[in-house]
Scaffold this active site. Structure first.
Site, PDB file in Angstrom:
ATOM      1  N   GLU A 156      82.214  12.012  52.088  1.00  0.00           N
ATOM      2  CA  GLU A 156      81.474  11.051  51.266  1.00  0.00           C
ATOM      3  C   GLU A 156      80.622  11.851  50.286  1.00  0.00           C
ATOM      4  O   GLU A 156      79.583  12.391  50.652  1.00  0.00           O
ATOM      5  CB  GLU A 156      80.576  10.161  52.130  1.00  0.00           C
ATOM      6  N   ARG A 206      76.580  15.152  58.927  1.00  0.00           N
ATOM      7  CA  ARG A 206      75.777  14.685  57.800  1.00  0.00           C
ATOM      8  C   ARG A 206      75.129  15.816  57.000  1.00  0.00           C
ATOM      9  O   ARG A 206      74.533  15.562  55.956  1.00  0.00           O
ATOM     10  CB  ARG A 206      74.697  13.722  58.308  1.00  0.00           C
ATOM     11  N   GLU A 256      73.001   4.776  45.215  1.00  0.00           N
ATOM     12  CA  GLU A 256      72.391   5.431  46.375  1.00  0.00           C
ATOM     13  C   GLU A 256      70.859   5.382  46.271  1.00  0.00           C
ATOM     14  O   GLU A 256      70.301   4.837  45.323  1.00  0.00           O
ATOM     15  CB  GLU A 256      72.884   6.880  46.506  1.00  0.00           C
ATOM     16  N   GLU A 310      80.696  12.092  62.512  1.00  0.00           N
ATOM     17  CA  GLU A 310      80.221  12.206  61.132  1.00  0.00           C
ATOM     18  C   GLU A 310      79.198  13.331  61.037  1.00  0.00           C
ATOM     19  O   GLU A 310      78.103  13.229  61.596  1.00  0.00           O
ATOM     20  CB  GLU A 310      79.585  10.896  60.652  1.00  0.00           C
ATOM     21  N   GLU A 319      77.418   6.573  44.823  1.00  0.00           N
ATOM     22  CA  GLU A 319      78.443   7.012  45.771  1.00  0.00           C
ATOM     23  C   GLU A 319      79.662   6.117  45.632  1.00  0.00           C
ATOM     24  O   GLU A 319      79.534   4.897  45.446  1.00  0.00           O
ATOM     25  CB  GLU A 319      77.929   6.967  47.211  1.00  0.00           C
ATOM     26  N   ASP A 325      96.054  36.498  35.559  1.00  0.00           N
ATOM     27  CA  ASP A 325      95.099  37.594  35.720  1.00  0.00           C
ATOM     28  C   ASP A 325      93.984  37.179  36.673  1.00  0.00           C
ATOM     29  O   ASP A 325      93.110  36.386  36.309  1.00  0.00           O
ATOM     30  CB  ASP A 325      94.519  37.968  34.351  1.00  0.00           C
ATOM     31  N   ARG A 343      70.834   7.975  61.752  1.00  0.00           N
ATOM     32  CA  ARG A 343      70.999   8.790  60.549  1.00  0.00           C
ATOM     33  C   ARG A 343      69.996   9.937  60.452  1.00  0.00           C
ATOM     34  O   ARG A 343      70.025  10.714  59.505  1.00  0.00           O
ATOM     35  CB  ARG A 343      70.914   7.900  59.306  1.00  0.00           C
ATOM     36  N   HIS A 380      78.623  13.816  53.484  1.00  0.00           N
ATOM     37  CA  HIS A 380      78.838  13.464  54.879  1.00  0.00           C
ATOM     38  C   HIS A 380      80.335  13.530  55.160  1.00  0.00           C
ATOM     39  O   HIS A 380      81.139  13.006  54.385  1.00  0.00           O
ATOM     40  CB  HIS A 380      78.322  12.062  55.181  1.00  0.00           C
ATOM     41  N   GLU A 436      78.135  12.162  47.409  1.00  0.00           N
ATOM     42  CA  GLU A 436      77.129  11.506  46.579  1.00  0.00           C
ATOM     43  C   GLU A 436      76.922  12.308  45.290  1.00  0.00           C
ATOM     44  O   GLU A 436      77.180  13.512  45.261  1.00  0.00           O
ATOM     45  CB  GLU A 436      75.816  11.384  47.355  1.00  0.00           C
TER      46      GLU A 436
END
Length: 473
Positions: A132, A361, A215, A359, A222, A53, A341, A271, A134
């Protein structure tokens, strides 16, 4: 198909399975399941599917067209490490019996269409994603949502607010403090054993792990897992969330992938590392900036160009935008850089062509991984097809820029609210619809769901801080 089915039943026999648990994902990203005694499951179950359903799930089917079919996908099935009786978990897609096609509101079907579009485009054979995720592990969470009261209270022994509290008559005093949780050894890192247990269970269900650490935030951790193709990566996010939450639960704690549960401390992201391959070659390796190819830079240009729209899927909660504020390593500025970063896109240091990747972020784990990865891919492919430039890299510390400096430099930012992200997506959605990956019906359904379930309820509620700022006016 016959071979896959026979291999599946051999797996069940080997592990003496008593139940089969069929799991599928809704629009939000929540896992749902239907279980059968193994004696009730046969070859036809896999060939014909399992009726269910679909009207009981938010923003799926109306009650007068509620019947849908679960189609088991015999990849990455595994023994549930938490059930009392031996149970094998199987991923499923949803089939629309009215249109006789994969259900256009099924997130797992959407990511499969994105993967097929990549192949049909001739650009690449496979897109590899490495998320990644966290997370926080708290001791308790109390929530109040009444007409006259709105409140929550989180607690963890790692919290600096517990410095003067007695725990069975003592207080050991070893705490990371706000923004102090990155890589301290025990006793400051109190979560070594619970993370180790999570890793063991993840390995048990077929996920390869590598780096494991505390972290930056209090009670934040992480666990790095190996990359895979888009579907495998999204499936693994679902497995990771399940394992992390259940291990915490069985240890008398509660885990959350909520982006910003603690005011004044770092939030949790997802990330996401991406590369595209063709004929066994990494198309993102080249001789441009930091060893990237022009294809990689155009992919990056596409994501940056559409990022304010993509955010509707990669940062899919009202809470997401409390993480994307200055001062907490928040990647809200739409720029890219090598190893930096503070940019929303980072070019990680890597050895050799195979490791070249981008990457991203800014995504977080409140997103539905199937939708988030599909949106990122579609934006990047639009950048490759239309040769969208990525612009110049920004290797400066973007966290140090004032808002005026950001504006003067013409740097775009991610939206500041989920409402803005949804509105940006509605204004910039054609790239999503190419190849019928995201249908117009799904986009409108997604918009309605987010407004009805999250945006309007959040906007309508008084916030405790408003009583500080406004009550005496």
């Amino acid at each position: 198909m016959e071979k896959k089915i026979s291999e599946f039943f051999a797996f069940c026999q080997e592990h003496e399975a008593e139940f089969i648990d069929f799991r599928f994902t809704d629009i939000k990203g929540t896992w749902h399941h239907i279980s059968f005694s193994i004696s009730a499951v046969d070859v036809e179950t896999f060939e014909r599917g399992i009726p269910f359903d679909a009207s009981s799930l938010p923003n799926w089917q109306p009650i007068n067209q509620s019947d849908m079919i679960l189609i088991p996908d015999l990849v990455r099935y595994f023994v549930d490490p938490f059930s009392a009786d031996v149970t094998v978990i199987v991923f499923c897609d949803v089939w629309d019996i009215y249109k006789n096609q994969p259900y256009e509101k099924c997130p797992r079907s959407i990511i499969k269409k994105a993967m097929q579009y990549l192949k049909n485009s001739g650009i690449g054979d496979e897109a590899y994603f490495g998320p990644e995720n966290e997370f926080f592990v708290f001791d308790s969470i109390k929530i109040r949502d009444n007409i006259n009261a709105q409140s929550y209270e989180i607690d963890t022994e790692e919290g600096e607010w517990n410095r003067n509290r007695e725990f069975e008559g003592v207080n050991m005093g070893h705490r990371p403090g706000t923004k102090g949780g990155y890589f301290p050894v025990p006793p400051i890192d109190s979560m070594v054993d619970i993370r180790a247990e999570m890793v063991k269970v993840l390995n048990q269900v077929g996920i390869e792990t590598f780096v494991v650490h505390h972290e930056v935030g209090q009670a934040q951790g992480e666990i790095g897992i190996k990359f895979g193709d888009m579907l495998e990566a999204a499936d693994n996010v679902q497995k990771l969330k399940y394992v992390v939450k259940m291990v915490a639960h069985l240890n008398g704690k509660t885990a959350t992938f909520m982006p910003k549960p603690l005011y004044g401390d770092n939030g949790s992201g997802m990330h996401t590392h991406i590369s595209i391959w063709k004929d066994g070659r990494n198309l993102f390796a080249g001789d441009e900036y930091q060893g990237l190819s022009q294809i990689a830079l155009n992919f990056l240009g596409g994501v940056l160009h559409h990022a304010r729209s993509v955010a509707a899927f990669t940062n899919a909660s009202t809470n997401s935008y409390k993480r994307l504020i200055p001062g907490f390593e928040a990647p809200s500025i739409l720029a890219y850089s090598a190893q930096n970063r503070s940019a929303s896109v980072r070019i990680p240091f890597s050895h050799g062509e195979k490791a070249k990747r981008l990457e991203f972020r800014f995504p977080d784990s409140s997103s539905n991984p199937y939708l988030a990865f599909a949106a990122l891919l579609m934006a990047g492919l639009d950048g490759i097809i239309n040769a969208i430039p990525a612009g110049e890299a920004m290797d400066i510390d973007l966290f140090e820029l004032t808002l005026d400096e950001i504006r003067e430099k013409g740097i775009r930012q991610l939206p500041h609210t989920l409402r803005s992200a949804i509105e940006e997506m509605l204004a910039d959605r054609e790239y999503l619809k190419v190849g019928d990956v995201f249908s117009e019906e799904f986009i409108q359904t997604y918009k309605a769901y987010k407004f009805e379930a999250e945006i309007w309820p959040w906007e309508a509620r008084p916030h405790p801080f408003e009583f500080i700022s406004t009550f005496s006016c």
